[in-house]
Design a protein around this motif. Structure first.
Motif, PDB file in Angstrom:
ATOM      1  N   HIS A  49       0.865  -1.181   0.000  1.00  0.00           N
ATOM      2  CA  HIS A  49       0.000   0.000   0.000  1.00  0.00           C
ATOM      3  C   HIS A  49       0.896   1.224   0.000  1.00  0.00           C
ATOM      4  CE1 HIS A  49      -2.730  -3.068   1.591  1.00  0.00           C
ATOM      5  NE2 HIS A  49      -3.655  -2.371   0.989  1.00  0.00           N
ATOM      6  N   ILE A  50       0.556   2.186  -0.821  1.00  0.00           N
ATOM      7  CA  ILE A  50       1.291   3.449  -0.868  1.00  0.00           C
ATOM      8  C   ILE A  50       0.358   4.519  -0.319  1.00  0.00           C
ATOM      9  CG2 ILE A  50       2.487   5.113  -2.322  1.00  0.00           C
ATOM     10  CD1 ILE A  50       2.889   2.790  -4.355  1.00  0.00           C
ATOM     11  N   ASP A  51       0.751   5.114   0.821  1.00  0.00           N
ATOM     12  CA  ASP A  51      -0.063   6.131   1.490  1.00  0.00           C
ATOM     13  C   ASP A  51       0.636   7.476   1.424  1.00  0.00           C
ATOM     14  OD1 ASP A  51      -2.147   4.393   2.574  1.00  0.00           O
ATOM     15  OD2 ASP A  51      -0.551   3.581   3.817  1.00  0.00           O
ATOM     16  N   PRO A  52       0.073   8.444   0.681  1.00  0.00           N
ATOM     17  CA  PRO A  52       0.677   9.785   0.643  1.00  0.00           C
ATOM     18  C   PRO A  52       0.733  10.381   2.044  1.00  0.00           C
ATOM     19  CG  PRO A  52      -0.980   9.544  -1.067  1.00  0.00           C
ATOM     20  CD  PRO A  52      -1.100   8.343  -0.164  1.00  0.00           C
ATOM     21  N   THR A  53       1.839  11.081   2.364  1.00  0.00           N
ATOM     22  CA  THR A  53       2.003  11.629   3.714  1.00  0.00           C
ATOM     23  C   THR A  53       2.261  13.127   3.721  1.00  0.00           C
ATOM     24  OG1 THR A  53       4.361  11.093   3.679  1.00  0.00           O
ATOM     25  CG2 THR A  53       2.882   9.468   4.667  1.00  0.00           C
ATOM     26  N   SER A  54       2.189  13.792   2.564  1.00  0.00           N
ATOM     27  CA  SER A  54       2.456  15.233   2.572  1.00  0.00           C
ATOM     28  C   SER A  54       1.312  15.983   3.241  1.00  0.00           C
ATOM     29  CB  SER A  54       2.690  15.755   1.154  1.00  0.00           C
ATOM     30  OG  SER A  54       1.554  15.553   0.361  1.00  0.00           O
ATOM     31  N   GLU A  55       1.649  17.099   3.868  1.00  0.00           N
ATOM     32  CA  GLU A  55       0.668  17.904   4.594  1.00  0.00           C
ATOM     33  C   GLU A  55      -0.401  18.418   3.636  1.00  0.00           C
ATOM     34  OE1 GLU A  55       0.712  22.023   7.038  1.00  0.00           O
ATOM     35  OE2 GLU A  55       2.359  20.623   7.413  1.00  0.00           O
ATOM     36  N   GLY A  56      -1.651  18.263   4.010  1.00  0.00           N
ATOM     37  CA  GLY A  56      -2.754  18.748   3.180  1.00  0.00           C
ATOM     38  C   GLY A  56      -2.946  17.915   1.926  1.00  0.00           C
ATOM     39  N   ASP A  57      -2.396  16.708   1.906  1.00  0.00           N
ATOM     40  CA  ASP A  57      -2.448  15.881   0.710  1.00  0.00           C
ATOM     41  C   ASP A  57      -3.851  15.335   0.492  1.00  0.00           C
ATOM     42  OD1 ASP A  57      -1.527  14.329  -1.475  1.00  0.00           O
ATOM     43  OD2 ASP A  57      -1.547  12.595  -0.155  1.00  0.00           O
ATOM     44  N   GLY A  80       4.966  13.178  -4.253  1.00  0.00           N
ATOM     45  CA  GLY A  80       5.309  13.655  -2.918  1.00  0.00           C
ATOM     46  C   GLY A  80       5.695  12.511  -2.006  1.00  0.00           C
ATOM     47  N   PRO A  81       5.953  12.848  -0.734  1.00  0.00           N
ATOM     48  CA  PRO A  81       6.361  11.805   0.210  1.00  0.00           C
ATOM     49  C   PRO A  81       5.225  10.819   0.458  1.00  0.00           C
ATOM     50  CG  PRO A  81       5.978  13.877   1.347  1.00  0.00           C
ATOM     51  CD  PRO A  81       5.852  14.160  -0.122  1.00  0.00           C
ATOM     52  N   ALA A  82       5.620   9.558   0.647  1.00  0.00           N
ATOM     53  CA  ALA A  82       4.608   8.526   0.885  1.00  0.00           C
ATOM     54  C   ALA A  82       5.205   7.430   1.751  1.00  0.00           C
ATOM     55  CB  ALA A  82       4.116   7.935  -0.429  1.00  0.00           C
ATOM     56  N   GLU A  83       4.327   6.780   2.495  1.00  0.00           N
ATOM     57  CA  GLU A  83       4.713   5.624   3.293  1.00  0.00           C
ATOM     58  C   GLU A  83       4.309   4.391   2.493  1.00  0.00           C
ATOM     59  OE1 GLU A  83       4.296   5.275   7.781  1.00  0.00           O
ATOM     60  OE2 GLU A  83       2.552   4.161   7.017  1.00  0.00           O
ATOM     61  N   ALA A 113      -1.209 -16.987   5.718  1.00  0.00           N
ATOM     62  CA  ALA A 113       0.240 -17.228   5.647  1.00  0.00           C
ATOM     63  C   ALA A 113       0.975 -16.210   6.513  1.00  0.00           C
ATOM     64  CB  ALA A 113       0.710 -17.128   4.201  1.00  0.00           C
ATOM     65  N   LYS A 114       2.156 -16.631   7.008  1.00  0.00           N
ATOM     66  CA  LYS A 114       2.965 -15.700   7.794  1.00  0.00           C
ATOM     67  C   LYS A 114       3.305 -14.491   6.934  1.00  0.00           C
ATOM     68  CE  LYS A 114       5.448 -18.774  10.900  1.00  0.00           C
ATOM     69  NZ  LYS A 114       6.771 -19.298  11.231  1.00  0.00           N
ATOM     70  N   LYS A 115       3.283 -13.345   7.571  1.00  0.00           N
ATOM     71  CA  LYS A 115       3.635 -12.130   6.852  1.00  0.00           C
ATOM     72  C   LYS A 115       4.712 -11.385   7.607  1.00  0.00           C
ATOM     73  CE  LYS A 115      -0.773 -11.414   4.602  1.00  0.00           C
ATOM     74  NZ  LYS A 115      -1.846 -10.505   4.309  1.00  0.00           N
ATOM     75  N   GLU A 116       5.632 -10.850   6.860  1.00  0.00           N
ATOM     76  CA  GLU A 116       6.658  -9.977   7.406  1.00  0.00           C
ATOM     77  C   GLU A 116       6.362  -8.600   6.834  1.00  0.00           C
ATOM     78  OE1 GLU A 116      11.463 -10.096   7.995  1.00  0.00           O
ATOM     79  OE2 GLU A 116      10.531 -11.435   6.554  1.00  0.00           O
ATOM     80  N   VAL A 117       6.250  -7.607   7.688  1.00  0.00           N
ATOM     81  CA  VAL A 117       5.848  -6.279   7.232  1.00  0.00           C
ATOM     82  C   VAL A 117       7.043  -5.326   7.251  1.00  0.00           C
ATOM     83  CG1 VAL A 117       4.331  -4.310   7.676  1.00  0.00           C
ATOM     84  CG2 VAL A 117       3.492  -6.635   8.048  1.00  0.00           C
ATOM     85  N   PHE A 118       7.199  -4.625   6.152  1.00  0.00           N
ATOM     86  CA  PHE A 118       8.242  -3.611   6.020  1.00  0.00           C
ATOM     87  C   PHE A 118       7.577  -2.296   5.669  1.00  0.00           C
ATOM     88  CE2 PHE A 118      10.101  -7.641   4.682  1.00  0.00           C
ATOM     89  CZ  PHE A 118      11.255  -7.686   5.441  1.00  0.00           C
ATOM     90  N   VAL A 119       8.080  -1.206   6.243  1.00  0.00           N
ATOM     91  CA  VAL A 119       7.566   0.133   5.927  1.00  0.00           C
ATOM     92  C   VAL A 119       8.737   0.989   5.492  1.00  0.00           C
ATOM     93  CG1 VAL A 119       6.377   2.163   6.832  1.00  0.00           C
ATOM     94  CG2 VAL A 119       5.707  -0.111   7.621  1.00  0.00           C
ATOM     95  N   LYS A 120       8.558   1.687   4.373  1.00  0.00           N
ATOM     96  CA  LYS A 120       9.607   2.571   3.857  1.00  0.00           C
ATOM     97  C   LYS A 120       8.991   3.922   3.514  1.00  0.00           C
ATOM     98  CE  LYS A 120      13.202  -0.217   1.874  1.00  0.00           C
ATOM     99  NZ  LYS A 120      14.365   0.485   2.163  1.00  0.00           N
ATOM    100  N   GLN A 121       9.755   4.965   3.750  1.00  0.00           N
ATOM    101  CA  GLN A 121       9.363   6.307   3.325  1.00  0.00           C
ATOM    102  C   GLN A 121      10.030   6.543   1.974  1.00  0.00           C
ATOM    103  OE1 GLN A 121       7.189   8.270   4.990  1.00  0.00           O
ATOM    104  NE2 GLN A 121       7.003   6.648   6.497  1.00  0.00           N
ATOM    105  N   ILE A 122       9.236   6.756   0.949  1.00  0.00           N
ATOM    106  CA  ILE A 122       9.763   6.933  -0.402  1.00  0.00           C
ATOM    107  C   ILE A 122       9.085   8.134  -1.041  1.00  0.00           C
ATOM    108  CG2 ILE A 122       9.999   5.906  -2.697  1.00  0.00           C
ATOM    109  CD1 ILE A 122       9.971   3.155  -1.316  1.00  0.00           C
ATOM    110  N   GLU A 123       9.871   8.982  -1.652  1.00  0.00           N
ATOM    111  CA  GLU A 123       9.352  10.151  -2.385  1.00  0.00           C
ATOM    112  C   GLU A 123       8.854   9.665  -3.749  1.00  0.00           C
ATOM    113  OE1 GLU A 123       8.642  14.290  -2.868  1.00  0.00           O
ATOM    114  OE2 GLU A 123       9.438  13.287  -1.104  1.00  0.00           O
ATOM    115  N   VAL A 124       7.576   9.923  -4.037  1.00  0.00           N
ATOM    116  CA  VAL A 124       7.019   9.555  -5.337  1.00  0.00           C
ATOM    117  C   VAL A 124       7.327  10.702  -6.300  1.00  0.00           C
ATOM    118  CG1 VAL A 124       4.934   8.984  -6.619  1.00  0.00           C
ATOM    119  CG2 VAL A 124       5.196   8.175  -4.269  1.00  0.00           C
ATOM    120  N   ASP A 125       8.270  10.450  -7.207  1.00  0.00           N
ATOM    121  CA  ASP A 125       8.665  11.494  -8.147  1.00  0.00           C
ATOM    122  C   ASP A 125       8.999  10.935  -9.532  1.00  0.00           C
ATOM    123  OD1 ASP A 125      11.015  10.175  -7.577  1.00  0.00           O
ATOM    124  OD2 ASP A 125      12.081  11.941  -6.850  1.00  0.00           O
ATOM    125  N   ARG A 126       8.661   9.680  -9.757  1.00  0.00           N
ATOM    126  CA  ARG A 126       8.915   9.054 -11.057  1.00  0.00           C
ATOM    127  C   ARG A 126       8.040   7.805 -11.173  1.00  0.00           C
ATOM    128  NH1 ARG A 126      12.977   7.982  -7.519  1.00  0.00           N
ATOM    129  NH2 ARG A 126      13.692   5.853  -7.300  1.00  0.00           N
TER     130      ARG A 126
END
Length: 134
Positions: A49-57, A80-83, A113-126
């Motif tokens: 899941h890609i969740d936008p995190t910019s203010e007022g987004d 913009g920034p996203a989680e 099924a077992k799940k391993e969860v990873f969270v990354k902050q990535i700027e969506v710009d391309r």
């Protein structure tokens, strides 16, 4: 009593003007695709899941499936920034015919099924990404 007729084109134009009032500049959106790797190897299956995190987004959360390390978002992702959240599934022992088209029973296997969860902050710009987990 007087009767007034208004051309339908004027109603459409008036509705469009009212709908656009208050709308600020729109964000660019990207049709994102790419690869997801763990220790340099493609992830067999994950849900992300890609969740936008910019203010007022006003962007929306975008889901996607990672199959054999590859993903493509079904809709555009706001710039913009996203989680980015990746739920990696342990596919050992699963009986899945086609990870792109899961049946209800196969979807149930994925959920259990077992799940391993990873969270990354990535700027969506391309549009293209190679993401190394963790």
């Amino acid at each position: 009593m007087a009767t007034y007729r208004i051309d339908a084109r004027y109603w459409v134009a008036a509705c469009l003007m009212v709908a656009s009032v208050g709308c600020g500049p729109s964000l660019p959106f990207y049709n994102v695709q790419g690869e997801v790797l763990i220790n340099g190897e493609p992830v067999k299956y994950a849900e992300m899941h890609i969740d936008p995190t910019s203010e007022g987004d006003s962007g929306r959360t975008v889901p996607a499936r990672v199959v054999d390390g590859k993903f493509t978002t079904p809709i555009g992702v706001a710039a913009g920034p996203a989680e980015w959240t990746f739920s990696v599934v342990d596919t050992t022992g699963l009986k899945i015919n086609d990870y792109h088209n899961l049946s209800d029973s196969e979807d149930g296997q994925i959920v259990r099924a077992k799940k391993e969860v990873f969270v990354k902050q990535i700027e969506v710009d391309r549009e293209k990404y190679v993401i190394e987990l963790p």
